[in-house]
Enzyme design. Structure first.
Site, PDB file in Angstrom:
ATOM      1  N   SER A  43       0.850  -1.187   0.000  1.00 29.87           N
ATOM      2  CA  SER A  43       0.000   0.000   0.000  1.00 29.87           C
ATOM      3  C   SER A  43       0.891   1.243   0.000  1.00 29.87           C
ATOM      4  O   SER A  43       1.837   1.308  -0.788  1.00 29.87           O
ATOM      5  CB  SER A  43      -0.940  -0.048   1.207  1.00 29.87           C
ATOM      6  OG  SER A  43      -1.904   0.958   1.124  1.00 29.87           O
ATOM      7  N   ASP A  85      -8.499  -5.257  -6.200  1.00 26.52           N
ATOM      8  CA  ASP A  85      -8.096  -4.037  -5.510  1.00 26.52           C
ATOM      9  C   ASP A  85      -8.536  -2.815  -6.319  1.00 26.52           C
ATOM     10  O   ASP A  85      -7.989  -2.539  -7.383  1.00 26.52           O
ATOM     11  CB  ASP A  85      -6.576  -4.047  -5.330  1.00 26.52           C
ATOM     12  CG  ASP A  85      -6.060  -2.889  -4.484  1.00 26.52           C
ATOM     13  OD1 ASP A  85      -6.831  -1.968  -4.168  1.00 26.52           O
ATOM     14  OD2 ASP A  85      -4.859  -2.922  -4.136  1.00 26.52           O
ATOM     15  N   HIS A 118      -7.997  -4.402  -1.639  1.00 27.03           N
ATOM     16  CA  HIS A 118      -6.671  -3.903  -1.285  1.00 27.03           C
ATOM     17  C   HIS A 118      -6.086  -4.687  -0.118  1.00 27.03           C
ATOM     18  O   HIS A 118      -4.873  -4.900  -0.039  1.00 27.03           O
ATOM     19  CB  HIS A 118      -6.810  -2.424  -0.937  1.00 27.03           C
ATOM     20  CG  HIS A 118      -5.519  -1.723  -0.709  1.00 27.03           C
ATOM     21  ND1 HIS A 118      -4.523  -1.660  -1.653  1.00 27.03           N
ATOM     22  CD2 HIS A 118      -5.044  -1.046   0.369  1.00 27.03           C
ATOM     23  CE1 HIS A 118      -3.503  -0.965  -1.169  1.00 27.03           C
ATOM     24  NE2 HIS A 118      -3.789  -0.595   0.057  1.00 27.03           N
TER      25      HIS A 118
END
Lengths: 402, 402
Positions: free
Chosen positions: B145, B318, B351
């Protein structure tokens, strides 16, 4: 265009929840002339109003006015020289119909004493408004977004009352992601201290911050990822004027105030001027609660009594009410042999496409109203599936393209 | 597993914004033994901490502790019997590194007087922590991330200091949709009256409502639409216990308190106990601000000086950091002939897949650390594109499936 704007006094109204109010007033507008079999009921979206069209020279003010001005009018897709078009503001809203911001017979604002409302209540109130207008059977009921859910509810609740149903950018029910975002939006309103348990009508300050945040969450839901990127990317706003719309700390000044923020802040500012925070709570709950299959085994059985034709229109870039949801619903109609066309429109405009793509939405609407699912511009996924094994799947590539 | 937990006192630190603080303390953890060329720096995600692993019998508390416990440890994909693994809490955060909640040399809480932080500051602080640990050149820098953005920043800022870079579920920059949602989340915090211009550290009430809403927005971003539907659908919560987490009006009681709300309320409750609201403002702004190409003509030129190998891992479900964004970045690496593999993982976990899919993430990580892009379990989209004209496109079907 001949148009009429009025308020129907429906008297005592019993809500689906079991509560009632003594006097329900419903604001409506009507366009064109009724000839006995040309009535089209339009159902507005969450924050829309009864004013569908007619303000050609003014700003549309984001669904508050003239939300389908490009679609409805003389010579337009829903031609008011041919159809008698009626739209009523739903109970719980704030554009003239009784809702939380209205006063009860004792002159007190209802606020959160207003009964919980459901889409079923909207449909029933619309039925009663049409009765006062002398309209029995409708040629069509059409609506977009939750207005499309409302239109579908007609097929369930009054299956004999409409020749055809049009649900644009709709779904038989919200999915978990949309339920979550609506719930978060409501939390933004009720945690605003100015909400004050819904009792803010006489206060100097109202929960505008909470409503603004709720609206901004909604706004992102209505746009597609790629349309936002194309429209705003990472650009800084041309002017910082709106930077102080919300409190910021000094460290924020090191970073750009972005175009996308400026846009959302501007839209929220306009929205809080036109919409009642309690109405936002009530209407989003009605939308969240709506489930076409409620009380039935499934969607197919819920609409089995409806013998008319149905047009479902969905947009490939809509991640709020998806093409897949409309396709599943089309399958339900097909399974009970109710004539249906699921018309998929390639659009990158997200959920908002039903408002901003009149050139793509108009032709299937026009031809469906005239000739049903056999209308020239009406396409059906079932036909394209026959031509092409992959069906409508490829359209989703646009959702996440940069 | 040998592990070490400490705080590096880096003294005066000059931030990229031009401000400085007299004394930056950086909390870090290290696992395994350094042998001169086996150091792996891990970069945590937005609300993560330096505690990567080791709390096998405890709850991981949502990234606050042991966020990569399934990936890092003896015999695991990042094997601490082989590598010396270091992770440092980033400046601006609240897990022991100096940030808004820390006190300045005069004993005053910084609050919003803390300088604005950027990912570049994180990278530079990490470089200095490694210096104190005697680590010069790294075998690898890896992160997920915004931690992946941080890892990419190493290739730009210290191109000679790492043999390889691993960016999982990352992107060279956020797009407009993510910027918008982050901005809305910050508005939720700063409009909470308990935020009080960031000065709440001595107050009885802190902006927990605002932080909870910010977190809930983030949480929806981290999950995929279809995983939310599978996990929660429209179910009512088993217990209403958490229904009063936020204020509600009486009309709400007519509608179910849904499982998805209960989940978000529970997660938010845990989060506000562990995270500082001002840190959330600071760290999201650092993430929003990050642009790999900043100061360069494009991404390719930004990383042109880096001569090592890079692994990009992305997840099909995601929608926050998309497969397309990683693929565009892979193309940038390829265009300057920097060895890269873009490994796409089919996952419906959104995600969050980088945290919750260790069985899929582990093998490419392990083999890349051992053998670079030629590692056995490392796949590259360039190879699959050669095999298959449609490339990785079909993976997106899962995003919107019900």
């Amino acid at each position: 265009m001949k148009s009429e704007s009025g308020t129907a006094s429906l008297g005592r109204f019993d809500f689906a929840c079991g509560d009632e109010i003594e006097s329900l007033e419903v604001a409506y507008e009507a366009y064109g002339e009724f000839n006995g079999d040309n009535a089209v009921l339009l159902c507005h979206a969450l924050t829309g109003s009864q004013n569908v069209a007619g303000y050609t020279d003014e700003e549309t003010d984001g669904q508050a006015r003239a939300w389908w001005n490009d679609i409805v009018g003389p010579g337009k897709a829903i031609d008011t020289t041919e159809y008698y078009v009626v739209c009523a503001n739903v109970p719980g809203s704030c554009y003239g119909t009784t809702g939380p911001a209205s006063t009860d017979p004792e002159g007190e604002v209802y606020a959160t004493d207003f009964p919980p409302v459901t889409v079923q209540d909207w449909t029933r109130a619309q039925r009663q408004v049409l009765d006062t207008l002398g309209v029995g059977r409708l040629h069509a009921v059409a609506g977009g977004s939750v207005g499309g859910m409302n239109a579908l509810d007609w097929a369930r609740q009054y299956p004999d009352d409409a020749e055809c149903i049009i649900a644009v950018a709709a779904a038989p029910r919200l999915d978990a992601q949309s339920l979550a975002l609506d719930a978060i939006a409501r939390r933004a309103i009720t945690t605003d201290p100015n909400w004050n348990d819904g009792d803010y009508y006489d206060a100097e300050t109202t929960p505008t911050d909470g409503l603004a945040i709720a609206r901004q969450i909604g706004h992102v839901m209505y746009l597609s990822k790629s349309s936002m990127q194309q429209k705003f990317a990472r650009r800084a706003a041309g002017r910082d004027a709106r930077r102080d719309s919300f409190p910021v700390d000094p460290a924020a000044a090191f970073f750009p105030y972005r175009d996308v923020e400026s846009y959302l802040d501007y839209q929220a500012e306009k929205f809080v001027d036109r919409f009642d925070p309690n109405s936002y709570l009530y209407l989003t709950r009605a939308m969240d609660d709506y489930d076409l299959a409620e009380g039935y085994e499934d969607d197919a059985r819920a609409i089995a009594a409806f013998e008319g034709e149905t047009l479902l229109i969905s947009f490939t870039g809509d991640w709020h009410f998806t093409t897949e949801q409309s396709e599943a619903l089309a399958e339900a109609f097909r399974s009970v042999s109710t004539p249906v066309a699921h018309h998929v429109i390639e659009s990158d405009h997200g959920h908002d496409a039903f408002l901003v793509e009149p050139d793509k939405v108009g032709p299937p609407l026009r031809d469906f109203l005239a000739d049903g699912i056999n209308g020239r511009a009406v396409h059906d996924t079932a036909d394209s599936n026959a031509d092409n094994d992959s069906g409508f799947a490829p359209v989703h590539a646009s959702l996440f393209s940069q």
